[in-house]
Design a protein around this motif. Structure first.
Motif, mmCIF file in Angstrom:
data_model
loop_
_atom_site.group_PDB
_atom_site.id
_atom_site.type_symbol
_atom_site.label_atom_id
_atom_site.label_comp_id
_atom_site.label_asym_id
_atom_site.label_seq_id
_atom_site.Cartn_x
_atom_site.Cartn_y
_atom_site.Cartn_z
ATOM 1 N N LYS A 41 7.567 11.959 -17.559
ATOM 2 C CA LYS A 41 8.904 12.558 -17.497
ATOM 3 C C LYS A 41 9.562 12.525 -18.867
ATOM 4 C CE LYS A 41 9.930 11.806 -12.642
ATOM 5 N NZ LYS A 41 10.778 11.147 -11.649
ATOM 6 N N LYS A 42 9.355 11.439 -19.580
ATOM 7 C CA LYS A 42 9.942 11.300 -20.912
ATOM 8 C C LYS A 42 9.343 12.326 -21.863
ATOM 9 C CE LYS A 42 10.426 7.959 -24.660
ATOM 10 N NZ LYS A 42 10.011 6.647 -25.156
ATOM 11 N N THR A 43 8.029 12.484 -21.855
ATOM 12 C CA THR A 43 7.384 13.437 -22.758
ATOM 13 C C THR A 43 7.730 14.880 -22.389
ATOM 14 O OG1 THR A 43 5.349 13.357 -21.475
ATOM 15 C CG2 THR A 43 5.468 11.934 -23.412
ATOM 16 N N SER A 44 7.827 15.185 -21.088
ATOM 17 C CA SER A 44 8.190 16.551 -20.696
ATOM 18 C C SER A 44 9.644 16.849 -21.048
ATOM 19 C CB SER A 44 7.916 16.782 -19.212
ATOM 20 O OG SER A 44 8.800 16.044 -18.413
ATOM 21 N N LYS A 45 10.490 15.834 -20.977
ATOM 22 C CA LYS A 45 11.893 16.021 -21.351
ATOM 23 C C LYS A 45 12.012 16.261 -22.857
ATOM 24 C CE LYS A 45 16.426 13.857 -20.888
ATOM 25 N NZ LYS A 45 17.158 12.688 -20.432
ATOM 26 N N GLU A 46 11.224 15.514 -23.651
ATOM 27 C CA GLU A 46 11.230 15.685 -25.101
ATOM 28 C C GLU A 46 10.664 17.041 -25.482
ATOM 29 O OE1 GLU A 46 9.050 12.341 -26.595
ATOM 30 O OE2 GLU A 46 10.714 10.960 -26.280
ATOM 31 N N ALA A 47 9.666 17.524 -24.734
ATOM 32 C CA ALA A 47 9.063 18.811 -25.030
ATOM 33 C C ALA A 47 10.021 19.968 -24.785
ATOM 34 C CB ALA A 47 7.798 19.008 -24.198
ATOM 35 N N THR A 48 10.936 19.796 -23.826
ATOM 36 C CA THR A 48 11.895 20.871 -23.531
ATOM 37 C C THR A 48 13.058 20.880 -24.512
ATOM 38 O OG1 THR A 48 13.084 19.452 -21.950
ATOM 39 C CG2 THR A 48 11.359 20.915 -21.075
ATOM 40 N N LEU A 49 13.257 19.816 -25.242
ATOM 41 C CA LEU A 49 14.385 19.776 -26.205
ATOM 42 C C LEU A 49 14.078 20.500 -27.463
ATOM 43 C CD1 LEU A 49 15.625 16.105 -25.831
ATOM 44 C CD2 LEU A 49 16.590 18.151 -24.837
ATOM 45 N N LYS A 73 0.842 -1.200 0.000
ATOM 46 C CA LYS A 73 0.000 0.000 0.000
ATOM 47 C C LYS A 73 0.880 1.253 0.000
ATOM 48 C CE LYS A 73 -3.759 -0.518 2.336
ATOM 49 N NZ LYS A 73 -4.737 -0.618 3.432
ATOM 50 N N ALA A 74 1.936 1.231 0.789
ATOM 51 C CA ALA A 74 2.852 2.375 0.855
ATOM 52 C C ALA A 74 3.574 2.573 -0.484
ATOM 53 C CB ALA A 74 3.860 2.181 1.974
ATOM 54 N N GLU A 75 3.997 1.487 -1.113
ATOM 55 C CA GLU A 75 4.672 1.593 -2.407
ATOM 56 C C GLU A 75 3.720 2.121 -3.471
ATOM 57 O OE1 GLU A 75 6.310 -2.231 -3.331
ATOM 58 O OE2 GLU A 75 7.928 -2.034 -1.876
ATOM 59 N N ALA A 76 2.476 1.626 -3.471
ATOM 60 C CA ALA A 76 1.486 2.093 -4.437
ATOM 61 C C ALA A 76 1.185 3.571 -4.213
ATOM 62 C CB ALA A 76 0.207 1.263 -4.334
ATOM 63 N N GLN A 77 1.080 3.984 -2.945
ATOM 64 C CA GLN A 77 0.793 5.391 -2.631
ATOM 65 C C GLN A 77 1.944 6.281 -3.067
ATOM 66 O OE1 GLN A 77 -2.305 6.345 -0.998
ATOM 67 N NE2 GLN A 77 -1.644 8.160 -2.077
ATOM 68 N N THR A 78 3.162 5.831 -2.852
ATOM 69 C CA THR A 78 4.335 6.603 -3.264
ATOM 70 C C THR A 78 4.368 6.779 -4.782
ATOM 71 O OG1 THR A 78 5.590 5.827 -1.347
ATOM 72 C CG2 THR A 78 6.864 6.667 -3.211
ATOM 73 N N ALA A 79 4.099 5.709 -5.517
ATOM 74 C CA ALA A 79 4.092 5.788 -6.976
ATOM 75 C C ALA A 79 2.957 6.690 -7.469
ATOM 76 C CB ALA A 79 3.947 4.388 -7.573
ATOM 77 N N PHE A 80 1.785 6.581 -6.855
ATOM 78 C CA PHE A 80 0.643 7.406 -7.233
ATOM 79 C C PHE A 80 0.936 8.880 -6.960
ATOM 80 C CE2 PHE A 80 -3.327 9.546 -6.033
ATOM 81 C CZ PHE A 80 -4.052 9.390 -7.200
ATOM 82 N N ASN A 81 1.465 9.181 -5.780
ATOM 83 C CA ASN A 81 1.772 10.564 -5.426
ATOM 84 C C ASN A 81 2.817 11.163 -6.368
ATOM 85 O OD1 ASN A 81 -0.002 10.221 -3.324
ATOM 86 N ND2 ASN A 81 1.546 10.237 -1.721
ATOM 87 N N ALA A 82 3.813 10.383 -6.745
ATOM 88 C CA ALA A 82 4.839 10.860 -7.677
ATOM 89 C C ALA A 82 4.211 11.182 -9.029
ATOM 90 C CB ALA A 82 5.940 9.815 -7.829
ATOM 91 N N PHE A 83 3.267 10.350 -9.465
ATOM 92 C CA PHE A 83 2.588 10.607 -10.728
ATOM 93 C C PHE A 83 1.799 11.917 -10.665
ATOM 94 C CE2 PHE A 83 -1.520 10.394 -12.949
ATOM 95 C CZ PHE A 83 -1.066 10.466 -14.259
ATOM 96 N N ILE A 84 1.052 12.122 -9.588
ATOM 97 C CA ILE A 84 0.240 13.339 -9.447
ATOM 98 C C ILE A 84 1.138 14.573 -9.426
ATOM 99 C CG2 ILE A 84 -1.336 14.616 -7.931
ATOM 100 C CD1 ILE A 84 -2.652 12.255 -9.422
ATOM 101 N N ARG A 85 2.248 14.505 -8.696
ATOM 102 C CA ARG A 85 3.160 15.649 -8.658
ATOM 103 C C ARG A 85 3.751 15.928 -10.034
ATOM 104 N NH1 ARG A 85 4.541 13.280 -3.735
ATOM 105 N NH2 ARG A 85 6.404 12.364 -4.627
ATOM 106 N N GLU A 86 4.083 14.874 -10.768
ATOM 107 C CA GLU A 86 4.624 15.056 -12.121
ATOM 108 C C GLU A 86 3.549 15.592 -13.066
ATOM 109 O OE1 GLU A 86 7.538 15.197 -14.997
ATOM 110 O OE2 GLU A 86 7.832 14.711 -12.889
ATOM 111 N N ARG A 87 2.338 15.088 -12.954
ATOM 112 C CA ARG A 87 1.224 15.510 -13.824
ATOM 113 C C ARG A 87 0.902 16.986 -13.632
ATOM 114 N NH1 ARG A 87 -4.636 13.648 -12.110
ATOM 115 N NH2 ARG A 87 -4.241 15.384 -10.701
ATOM 116 N N ASP A 88 0.908 17.433 -12.382
ATOM 117 C CA ASP A 88 0.451 18.790 -12.065
ATOM 118 C C ASP A 88 1.572 19.800 -11.826
ATOM 119 O OD1 ASP A 88 -2.055 17.675 -12.196
ATOM 120 O OD2 ASP A 88 -2.460 17.785 -10.056
#
Length: 190
Positions: free
Chosen positions: A182-190, A62-77
């Protein structure tokens, strides 16, 4: 004379034929022996990783899933303003730190902890020290996802228990989504 009758056999690494000089010799020479040791270590590490994953308990998953989910939300927003106050996410914080804030908290609505509609980037000042700022969060949420979706979140009170396999799937899905963002945002900055 050798104490055993050596017969030609294929090397376990390069598959070339050789005549062993020792009874349990599996490789033809030093280079193949080094490669074999590296292969064995990699296989051992993979088996250990698999066994460790198999014995994980629900709280750890549950903690690992929450960590991955939170990282996604922070990256998305990360390029949007705070859902509560509208300030840039890095405003007033060293290093631009911000949280994945939940509209309905994980403690009160655990079944919505992995719902993307329920989680948005939030300044630490608003999330931690502002007690989530529920009224401001609701107003910002209505702007982003609409009143009908917010009311649906508020009305959702179905209890949900996550299995170990579901938690692993959630964790892996959100890790992959974060990596793709992260990959798409990195490509967008190039």
């Amino acid at each position: 004379m050798l104490p055993f009758n050596p017969k030609p056999r294929p090397c376990k690494v390069c598959r070339n034929g050789f005549v062993p000089s020792k009874p349990l010799q599996a490789v033809c020479g030093l280079k193949c022996a080094v490669k074999k040791v590296k292969q064995d270590k990699a296989e051992d590490r993979a088996q250990i990783r698999t066994r460790k994953e198999a014995i994980k308990k629900l709280p750890e998953l549950k903690a690992e899933a929450q960590t991955a989910f939170n990282a996604f939300i922070r990256e998305r927003d990360k390029h949007q303003p705070c859902i509560c106050c509208g300030l840039p996410l890095g405003a007033g914080a060293l290093g631009g730190s911000f949280d994945c804030g939940h509209y309905r908290s994980v403690g009160s609505a655990a079944h919505l902890r992995y719902d993307e509609r329920n989680a948005h980037a939030q300044r630490k000042q608003c999330n931690r020290w502002g007690a989530g700022r529920a009224v401001d969060y609701r107003m910002g949420l209505i702007e982003r996802i609409g009143l009908a979706a917010v009311e649906a979140l508020e009305a959702d009170s179905q209890v949900r228990k996550f299995t170990a396999d579901e938690l692993r799937e959630i964790r892996d899905t959100y890790r992959a989504k974060t990596k793709e963002l992260k990959k798409t945002s990195k490509e967008a900055t190039l």
